[in-house]
Design a protein around this motif. Structure first.
Motif, PDB file in Angstrom:
ATOM      1  N   ALA A 126       0.844  -1.202   0.000  1.00  8.73           N
ATOM      2  CA  ALA A 126       0.000   0.000   0.000  1.00  8.73           C
ATOM      3  C   ALA A 126       0.873   1.245   0.000  1.00  8.73           C
ATOM      4  O   ALA A 126       0.592   2.231  -0.681  1.00  8.73           O
ATOM      5  N   ARG A 175      -6.474  -1.232  -2.964  1.00 10.52           N
ATOM      6  CA  ARG A 175      -7.535  -2.109  -3.447  1.00 10.52           C
ATOM      7  C   ARG A 175      -8.858  -1.759  -2.782  1.00 10.52           C
ATOM      8  O   ARG A 175      -8.903  -1.197  -1.703  1.00 10.52           O
ATOM      9  N   PHE A 235     -12.636  -3.750  -1.745  1.00  2.25           N
ATOM     10  CA  PHE A 235     -13.091  -5.108  -1.481  1.00  2.25           C
ATOM     11  C   PHE A 235     -14.425  -5.355  -2.165  1.00  2.25           C
ATOM     12  O   PHE A 235     -15.310  -4.510  -2.145  1.00  2.25           O
ATOM     13  N   ALA A 272      -9.610   4.077  -0.778  1.00  5.42           N
ATOM     14  CA  ALA A 272      -8.453   3.621  -1.547  1.00  5.42           C
ATOM     15  C   ALA A 272      -7.778   4.809  -2.238  1.00  5.42           C
ATOM     16  O   ALA A 272      -6.549   4.927  -2.239  1.00  5.42           O
TER      17      ALA A 272
END
Lengths: 327, 251
Positions: free
Chosen positions: B77, B83, B85, B151
């Motif tokens: 990260a 990402r 989910f 994100a």
């Protein structure tokens, strides 16, 4: 919440509690309040890890006892001054927290597994303290009576009260500062959803280890206060499950993950405990040991059933409900 | 345009089941790349491998020239892999603003900066009116946007979107597509798993098709839509012939 009201509310509580001894000369009440402050500090430590981090420890006695024994042993065996022993004892408590944290969190223990491991560590320390010569074994350890502020012993109970209050206010300010910084946000994120936190770049193990270290330091400070207040320790007092239970119950009942929850919870818990003991005492004509523990159990059940976010959570829900009903 | 992500020969097994079988593909910088395939094809598993939630039994992941196969999730990260989910994972007890701020803290140490960044990101994805709501109060569409916002707040170089469009109604879809395109236009590379074909067709420059753990085909959306192997993987044997004319018209 603005910065001024965030820290101001803590200082206001400190000022209000600080004024209490001016209104009373009662030694019984002062002793009770000092004990209350000590438990509130220990509970504030638990709250940092359990309330904000969601890692429920059943063994905060490990940190409380290490602080207390550290204080006693450094003075009596190493001949250190009490004020010099204080930071070392707190650091020892923090170190125990760190070791447990590294072992448990690296092994990815969560939930009840983590709780059981902390309980096991506290019990092992209790058994060790009960047999080692350094801790005085089963006979316990006495801190020499030297009533002198230089030795952290005060002729006037009120002075000790104010010192203990200083510890509590310091701990609450620390928690408030944590709430408002990156570390606090990450810790809460870990509580709410570890996978999501991880995906956002949070090193969850490092955050949890830091939290248990800080938490242990605060609870160890409560142990230091206890040692200086009562000047006697044995294994069942310092590492006994009673303090693990009270450090856990106070925030859960008051409102875990809030700054004032542990203080309110400690007040409700110990206040009702004392009242019940006195009441049952007059009813039966003698003390009934353990009756306060029965009450704690009842309180916990009521809390889980009706106020899962503690008294403060219940209040904020009621307030929200009222506002909603009016609009 | 350079290659930002290389997936090399990745295999993931769960016991006897081979979820991903020697998959290799690349994602070019500043593009939107689609990863499509029928249910159970291994798309989400492949995402988990790229973001670091799963270790592959074989193969490696190269991100911006560095082999990240053995790096934990949070380190990736920090490198710039973010990402979302598929099953949304909001911090339910926190407000929308606090949720996004957790992501923003990755690049901002200071609380005021992180909150300001959260507000900016919320604006970009259209959550600015809901900032003070608890995340648990959001609708499905709102939660998907929150996933995206969190994100984005980490300032990623590569954004992995796992079905952020699934469950949205047509009007919500119309609102979100330009947002995703705008993210790409700012230089963020996007790899998306998606079932909403209309979105894949209109967004992606390049599409990889995964079926039963293997890469079946790749190309532009138009090429993919015409590819009989792809149509059959989705709709079964013989479907290619019946739909051939429809797919080319769509592209």
């Amino acid at each position: 919440m603005s910065k001024a009201s965030a820290y101001g509310s803590v200082l206001a509580l400190g000022a209000a509690l600080g004024a209490l001894p001016l209104a009373t000369e009662s030694n019984v009440l002062l002793n009770f309040l000092i004990f209350l402050l000590i438990v509130a500090v220990a509970a504030t430590g638990w709250n940092l890890l359990g309330g904000y981090g969601g890692q429920f420890s059943f063994g905060h006695a490990a940190f409380f006892g290490t602080g207390a024994y550290g204080m006693a042993i450094l003075q009596e065996r190493a001949g250190l001054n009490a004020w010099a022993a204080l930071p070392i004892a707190i650091a020892l408590g923090a170190a125990v927290g760190r070791v447990i944290g590294v072992l448990a969190f690296r092994a990815r223990l969560r939930g009840s597994y983590f709780a059981l491991v902390t309980l096991a560590f506290a019990e092992v320390l209790r058994i060790l303290a009960n047999v080692l010569p350094m801790t005085g074994g089963a006979a316990g350890i006495l801190i020499r009576l030297r009533i002198d502020p230089w030795h952290f012993q005060f002729a006037d109970r009120r002075v000790f009260y104010w010192v203990a209050l200083g510890f509590l206010v310091g701990a609450l300010l620390l928690v408030r500062a944590m709430e408002r910084c990156r570390f606090g946000a990450w810790l809460v994120a870990v509580r709410e959803n570890e996978d999501a936190a991880c995906a956002l770049g949070v090193d969850t193990v490092a955050v949890k280890v830091a939290a248990i270290t800080l938490s242990a330091a605060i609870t160890a400070a409560a142990g230091c206060l206890y040692a200086q207040k009562f000047l006697y320790l044995d294994a069942a007092i310092a590492y006994g499950p009673w303090i693990s239970v009270e450090a856990l119950l106070a925030p859960v009942i008051g409102g875990a993950g809030t700054v004032f929850g542990p203080v309110l919870g400690a007040l409700v818990l110990l206040g009702l405990g004392e009242l019940t003991k006195a009441w049952i005492g007059t009813l039966t004509g003698g003390a009934v040991p353990g009756v306060d523990l029965v009450l704690f159990g009842v309180l916990l059940i009521l809390c889980v059933a009706f106020a899962p976010r503690g008294i403060l959570g219940l209040l904020s829900r009621l307030r929200f409900g009222l506002r909603w009903a009016r609009s | 345009m350079g290659t930002l992500l290389t997936v090399e020969n990745v295999t993931v097994r769960f016991g006897g089941l081979v979820a991903v079988d020697r998959a290799s593909f690349t994602v070019a910088e500043s593009t939107i790349t689609g990863l499509i395939g029928p249910n159970g094809a291994g798309k989400t598993t492949l995402f988990a491998v790229v973001s670091g939630f799963l270790a592959p039994q074989q193969g490696r992941i190269v991100f911006a020239g560095a082999d990240v196969t053995r790096e934990p999730v949070h380190v990736r990260a920090r490198r710039g892999i973010a990402r979302t989910f598929q099953i949304v994972q909001p911090f339910a007890g926190l407000s929308v603003r606090e949720n996004i701020a957790v992501g923003a803290y990755l690049r901002h140490r200071d609380r005021a900066d992180a909150l300001a960044e959260a507000d900016r990101v919320a604006c970009r994805v259209g959550l600015d009116r809901l900032l003070h709501l608890p995340a648990a109060a959001l609708t499905v569409a709102g939660r998907k946007r929150l996933e995206l916002a969190r994100a984005l707040a980490t300032r990623p170089r590569l954004l992995l979107l796992d079905e952020v469009l699934a469950g949205l109604n047509p009007s919500e879809l119309r609102d979100v597509l330009p947002i995703i395109r705008a993210i790409r236009d700012e230089g963020v590379t996007i790899l998306m798993v998606e079932h909403v074909m209309q979105a894949v067709m209109s967004l992606c420059e390049h599409v990889h098709v995964l079926a039963q753990g293997r890469l079946l085909a790749q190309g532009t959306p138009a090429e993919i839509a015409r590819d009989p192997r792809v149509i059959e993987a989705y709709l079964g044997h013989g479907a290619a012939q019946r739909l051939g004319s429809g797919a080319s018209g769509h592209a």
